[in-house]
Design a protein around this motif. Structure first.
Motif, short mmCIF file in Angstrom:
data_model
loop_
_atom_site.label_atom_id
_atom_site.label_comp_id
_atom_site.label_asym_id
_atom_site.label_seq_id
_atom_site.Cartn_x
_atom_site.Cartn_y
_atom_site.Cartn_z
N GLN A 736 -61.43 3.53 14.96
CA GLN A 736 -62.00 3.45 13.62
C GLN A 736 -62.70 2.12 13.40
O GLN A 736 -63.75 2.05 12.75
CB GLN A 736 -60.90 3.65 12.58
CG GLN A 736 -61.41 3.65 11.13
CD GLN A 736 -60.29 3.88 10.13
OE1 GLN A 736 -59.14 4.12 10.53
NE2 GLN A 736 -60.61 3.78 8.86
N ASP A 737 -62.13 1.03 13.96
CA ASP A 737 -62.74 -0.29 13.82
C ASP A 737 -64.10 -0.33 14.53
O ASP A 737 -65.06 -0.92 14.01
CB ASP A 737 -61.82 -1.37 14.40
CG ASP A 737 -60.50 -1.44 13.65
OD1 ASP A 737 -60.50 -1.18 12.43
OD2 ASP A 737 -59.48 -1.73 14.29
N ILE A 738 -64.14 0.24 15.73
CA ILE A 738 -65.40 0.27 16.47
C ILE A 738 -66.44 1.11 15.73
O ILE A 738 -67.62 0.75 15.64
CB ILE A 738 -65.18 0.81 17.89
CG1 ILE A 738 -64.17 -0.06 18.64
CG2 ILE A 738 -66.49 0.88 18.65
CD1 ILE A 738 -64.59 -1.50 18.78
N LEU A 739 -65.99 2.26 15.18
CA LEU A 739 -66.89 3.12 14.43
C LEU A 739 -67.49 2.36 13.24
O LEU A 739 -68.70 2.42 12.99
CB LEU A 739 -66.14 4.36 13.94
CG LEU A 739 -66.97 5.49 13.30
CD1 LEU A 739 -67.89 6.12 14.33
CD2 LEU A 739 -66.05 6.54 12.68
N GLN A 740 -66.64 1.63 12.51
CA GLN A 740 -67.10 0.85 11.37
C GLN A 740 -68.04 -0.27 11.80
O GLN A 740 -69.03 -0.57 11.11
CB GLN A 740 -65.92 0.27 10.60
CG GLN A 740 -65.08 1.33 9.88
CD GLN A 740 -63.87 0.73 9.19
OE1 GLN A 740 -63.55 -0.44 9.39
NE2 GLN A 740 -63.19 1.53 8.38
N LEU A 741 -67.76 -0.89 12.95
CA LEU A 741 -68.60 -1.96 13.46
C LEU A 741 -70.02 -1.48 13.72
O LEU A 741 -71.00 -2.11 13.28
CB LEU A 741 -68.00 -2.52 14.76
CG LEU A 741 -68.86 -3.56 15.50
CD1 LEU A 741 -68.92 -4.85 14.70
CD2 LEU A 741 -68.29 -3.82 16.90
N ILE A 742 -70.15 -0.35 14.40
CA ILE A 742 -71.47 0.16 14.75
C ILE A 742 -72.19 0.71 13.52
O ILE A 742 -73.39 0.48 13.32
CB ILE A 742 -71.37 1.25 15.84
CG1 ILE A 742 -70.66 0.68 17.08
CG2 ILE A 742 -72.75 1.76 16.21
CD1 ILE A 742 -71.34 -0.53 17.66
#
Length: 817
Positions: A736-742
């Motif tokens: 979820q953190d990576i999704l939010q980052l991109i």
């Protein structure tokens, strides 16, 4: 030269090694260049190309400005004095459209025709195919009956017979000797002229008002300026001429001035700003396409970084590398331009097919030499535009880092350039989407406007009684029209029928002069009051669906033997009888010897258009019974009468039934010009609909290109940051953190582009303010809507690479090189 050929061969091989990239780039360019070429072909044909007449810049149209009406028709006596007294024109001519009943050559039919002065074709510089034009001796009243026919009629009805000269043609029951053939395709989209097949001298029109100075009768002028004379000088000259006529004939000419308009300007009308708005919009589409391909080239250059580092290490100069990259870009642009040219040929035909009524000079639109030069020019310009920035950035590699990383790394400068390109794409897309949104709201507002009548199920057409009725007694003419009405009323599905001899809403206008009872008669006609004149029958109100507000409408008892009555609309009542009940009041009509009693008030009809009616000074509507028109007027109606029919829905075969009912009266009676009132309403907003359709198409294309650009940049960023993403996930970052980052990366780009686009749209949409209705050029709801739409589309485009990044296996990512 040899080096240049090497660049082309090498560039071609490199493009073939990346077929996916090459195909996407060519298709993107083809869409952008094709749209620009198609629209430029329209602009070239309509605005830029000269008219197909000899020294067409000298041609001017002439009209009469009246105290209450601008650009009206010119009376024949005034024209003859204009012709004699002016010093600015080498020749002047006059013309009026007319519908002739053509018999004696097969089935009777209606021909579009013209009454013209003898100089009409010489003013235009047109030459006859065979024969001659009218001479001065052919023009006066009482001259011999001669006619000219068009090349189309000559071929269609006479088989292009070379011995056509001297043969007879029967128009309105009278024989005329054919003295010449006019070239086909004489297109003049101006008042007083239509595409015609038969031409008669003015003096052949048996209208008793022809020689009255105050009667315009639908005539409009055409003139050719003398060499060296400007339009301003001609206007000043004609001002002197009309002022002298006003002194000599104050009863008819007081307040009359001449209106002069260059012929090309008259033909183009208000379409110039519309086409310029569309040309700007399609230019933005091409710019978006170029930015998109520049982004693709920047991403592609990462994979070629090692190649250019090696070439630089071997001594290749920066200019040599830039030239190679620009060569590849131009190759893409040339192929894309060629494909775009084919798309433009199809797109131009499609655009003309959508709304031909909205486009003057449509016959001049096509792919000519100028269009081909334009396509070649914008193709080369596009190639340089989208290729230059990537070429300059790629031509300065860090040799040590690039060779050490084996081509994987990419500079932050390149990332920033791609981000800037995405912001530009988004901003341009916002501008186009805002323009499209405003036109959509405009069209929705126009469709919601009440025209003052109910167009659904209403049919309008022309009726020409048989030639035997020309010259018949007025009572016989009235009886023929009543019989026709009765026959139509007996057809199943027909609810109401009315003849109409005056104005038709959204189509044609006619005016009546009057003064109120109790007031002294004005000294001259131009000091009288003006009203739009509708000469109709008792069934008109039901046929048109116009509401009756007060009193009554006409009945069968309002005939030629009863006292004169009229009906007015609410605008008339408010203007001339404020705070009064107009029922029972009387007015004096200029063409009648008796005063008329007002017996009813009906709702206002938008005569001048759904959007523009309220802007006109002449809006008062006056209704007069057909049966009560003077005998001399009734005697002129057999050749052409309008008919309004209301039906109970889409009755199958209704038109055939109408034609059959007409033929039962006479096989030489003609029904022509059939059109539904729905189509008249639709045609009245055709230019705005044309603008909306193309802007929506351009905006949709821009939205797709912008979303592809965002997707490409975010996908590229994910690929370049795979190693970093692996480290983040190894250190505990969740999917979820990576999704939010991109998504955050894409969201920042989208937000910046949206804000920049909204600022640009605030200025640019003001250019189209004249095409809007019921919505402002800075409408906050439209601006907010397109901002939300583009943001959602951009985030959706980011979601796919973001989701792919969130699924990265840390172990695989850490080994990624």
């Amino acid at each position: 030269m040899e080096t240049l050929l090497q660049d082309f061969r090498y560039g071609f091989r490199m493009l073939m090694k990346s077929p996916g990239f090459t195909a996407v780039a060519i298709i993107t360019l083809a869409l952008g260049i094709g749209a620009n070429t198609a629209l430029f072909s329209v602009v070239n044909g309509v605005l830029l190309s000269p008219l197909p007449f000899h020294e067409s810049d000298q041609l001017v149209t002439l009209h009469e400005n009246k105290p209450n009406f601008e650009g009206g028709s010119v009376s024949y006596p005034n024209f003859r004095d204009w012709q004699k007294d002016n010093h600015s024109f080498s020749s002047l001519a006059l013309a009026r459209t007319y519908a002739f009943s053509f018999t004696g050559a097969g089935e009777a039919e209606q021909l579009n025709g013209e009454f013209v002065s003898s100089d009409f074709f010489s003013v235009l510089g047109v030459k006859p195919i065979i024969g001659r034009f009218f001479a001065r001796d052919d023009e006066p009243v009482g001259a011999g009956p001669v006619a000219l026919i068009s090349g189309g009629l000559w071929q269609r009805k006479f088989g292009s017979a070379p011995d056509i000269l001297g043969k007879n043609i029967t128009l309105d029951g009278k024989g005329y000797t054919i003295i010449g053939v006019i070239p086909a395709g004489l297109h003049l989209n101006i008042p007083g002229f239509s595409d015609s097949e038969a031409y008669l001298p003015i003096g052949q029109w048996s209208n008793p008002l022809l020689l009255q100075r105050g009667a315009g009768l639908g005539f409009h002028g055409l003139g050719r300026l003398k060499p060296g004379v400007t339009i301003e000088q001609a206007r000043a000259d004609m001002e002197t001429v009309t002022r002298n006529l006003a002194s000599a004939f104050p009863d008819a000419d007081k307040g009359i001035t001449a209106k002069l308009v260059p012929l090309k300007e008259q033909m183009i009308g208000g379409v110039r700003p519309l086409l310029l708005v569309l040309l700007t919009a399609v230019g933005l589409v091409l710019l978006i396409a170029c930015v998109n391909i520049a982004n693709l080239l920047l991403a592609r250059s990462t994979g070629r970084a090692r190649e250019f580092a090696v070439r630089a290490a071997l001594g290749a100069s920066r200019m040599r590398v830039v030239r190679q990259l620009l060569t590849e870009s131009i190759l893409l642009a040339v192929v894309g331009g060629g494909l775009g040219l084919f798309l433009a040929a199809w797109g131009t035909r499609a655009a003309l097919g959508i709304l031909p009524a909205a486009l003057p000079r449509a016959e001049q639109v096509g792919l000519d030499t100028h269009v081909l030069i334009f396509t070649a020019g914008i193709s080369l310009l596009a190639g340089i535009l989208f290729g230059l920035t990537p070429a300059l950035k790629t031509s300065q590699p860090d040799l040590h880092e690039t060779l050490k990383q084996g081509g994987r790394g990419a500079s932050g400068i390149r990332h920033r350039a791609q981000g800037v390109f995405v912001v530009i794409e988004m901003a341009l897309a916002i501008v186009l989407l805002t323009g499209a949104g405003l036109t959509i709201r405009t069209l929705a507002n126009l469709w919601s406007v009440d025209p003052g009548f109910n167009p659904r199920g209403v049919l309008t057409f022309g009726l020409s009684l048989p030639p035997s009725m020309r010259g018949a007694a007025p009572d016989a003419i009235r009886a023929a029209f009543r019989e026709f009405d009765q026959r139509l009323a007996s057809i199943p599905g027909v609810q109401a029928v009315s003849q109409t001899w005056g104005a038709v809403p959204l189509s044609s206008d006619d005016e009546q002069l009057f003064w109120l009872e109790g007031q002294p008669k004005p000294a001259n006609e131009n000091d009288m009051n003006w009203a739009l004149e509708y000469i109709v029958e008792p069934g008109y109100l039901k046929a048109m669906g116009i509401p009756l507000l007060r009193g009554r409408f006409f009945t069968e008892q309002d005939n030629e033997r009863s006292l004169l009555v009229v009906v007015i609309d609410d605008v008339f009542a408010q203007k001339y009888f404020p705070n009064q009940n107009p029922i029972g009041k009387r007015i004096n009509l200029n063409r009648s010897t008796q005063s008329a009693e007002i017996v009813g008030v009906v709702g206002h009809v938008n005569q001048w258009g759904l959007a523009t009616d309220g802007q006109e000074s002449l809006r008062s509507d006056l209704y007069i019974p057909c049966a009560q028109m003077p005998n001399d007027f009734t005697a002129m109606t057999p050749s052409s009468s309008g008919v309004i029919v209301r039906t109970a829905g889409a009755s199958a075969g209704l038109l055939d039934s109408i034609r059959h009912a007409s033929a039962q009266m006479s096989d030489q009676q003609v029904i022509y010009g059939v059109q539904s009132m729905d189509s008249l309403v639709s045609d009245s907003i055709s230019s705005r609909r044309f603008l909306m359709i193309l802007l929506v198409a351009f905006a949709t294309l821009a939205l797709v290109l912008a979303s592809v650009g965002v997707y490409g940049v975010i996908s590229y960023a994910v690929g370049q940051r795979t190693h970093e993403i692996g480290i983040r996930m190894a250190l505990g970052a969740r999917s979820q953190d990576i999704l939010q980052l991109i998504l955050g990366l894409g969201g920042k780009l989208a937000a910046t582009g949206v804000v920049a686009g909204l600022v640009a749209a605030l200025g640019l949409t003001r250019l189209m303010a004249s095409f809007l209705y019921g919505v402002g050029a800075t409408d906050p709801f439209t601006f907010a809507g397109v901002a939300v739409l583009l943001s959602v589309v951009a985030l959706a485009a980011c979601y796919i690479p973001a989701r792919r990044a969130a699924r990265v296996d840390p172990m695989v990512a850490l080994r990624y090189e």
